[in-house]
Design an enzyme around this catalytic site. Structure first.
Site, PDB file in Angstrom:
ATOM      1  N   GLY A   1       0.786  -1.219   0.000  1.00  0.00           N
ATOM      2  CA  GLY A   1       0.000   0.000   0.000  1.00  0.00           C
ATOM      3  C   GLY A   1       0.821   1.272   0.000  1.00  0.00           C
TER       4      GLY A   1
ATOM      5  N   ASP B   1       2.081  -1.415   9.955  1.00  0.00           N
ATOM      6  CA  ASP B   1       1.730  -2.539   9.087  1.00  0.00           C
ATOM      7  C   ASP B   1       2.439  -3.819   9.535  1.00  0.00           C
ATOM      8  OD1 ASP B   1       0.416  -3.768   6.977  1.00  0.00           O
ATOM      9  OD2 ASP B   1       1.860  -3.110   5.463  1.00  0.00           O
TER      10      ASP B   1
END
Length: 144
Positions: free
Chosen positions: A23, A136
């Protein structure tokens, strides 16, 4: 995000190959030309790099990450912007990631899993002591 071409030079690094994407952008295996050493070059996605709030957080968090000295934290060599590209240069780690290891092994023995979890927890604790939050945490982001 359009990928950088093999052989392209960004921030003094020659792009060799894509090693991952997510991402935030694309990670390349590259060669830092001045020192002729392998590095990981993370090119931040343009849609994120164009956001002023993200850019400021990226700069602040990159400085903090570069200051962390821990055996389970990948050293950050440089962070910056060049040719309109926001980037991070880190030590290149040869190997695999925890997601791929679990997939290939069909699971891990408890002792091995506990050893890996302890190392990840220690690295995260080092980051948290510096008020840095890894946004993350997942097996694919744990390098083995």
């Amino acid at each position: 995000m359009a990928e950088l071409a093999q052989g392209a030079v960004v921030a003094g690094c020659r792009v060799e190959a894509v090693v991952g994407s997510g991402g935030m952008g694309v990670v390349y295996r590259a060669t830092q030309l001045s020192l002729e050493r392998p590095v990981a070059l993370k090119a931040i996605a343009p849609e994120l790099a164009g956001d002023s709030t993200f850019r400021e957080r990226f700069k602040r968090e990159s400085r903090i990450a570069a200051s962390i000295e821990h055996p389970n934290v990948i050293p950050v060599y440089e962070a910056g912007e060049g040719d309109g590209l926001l980037y991070l240069i880190m030590r290149y780690v040869e190997g695999t990631d925890l997601r791929a290891l679990i997939d290939s092994e069909g699971g891990l023995p408890p002792e091995c899993a506990a050893r890996i979890v302890a190392q990840v927890a220690s690295a995260l604790a080092a980051a948290h002591r510096r008020d840095l939050i890894h946004r993350d945490v997942k097996p694919a982001n744990v390098l083995i």
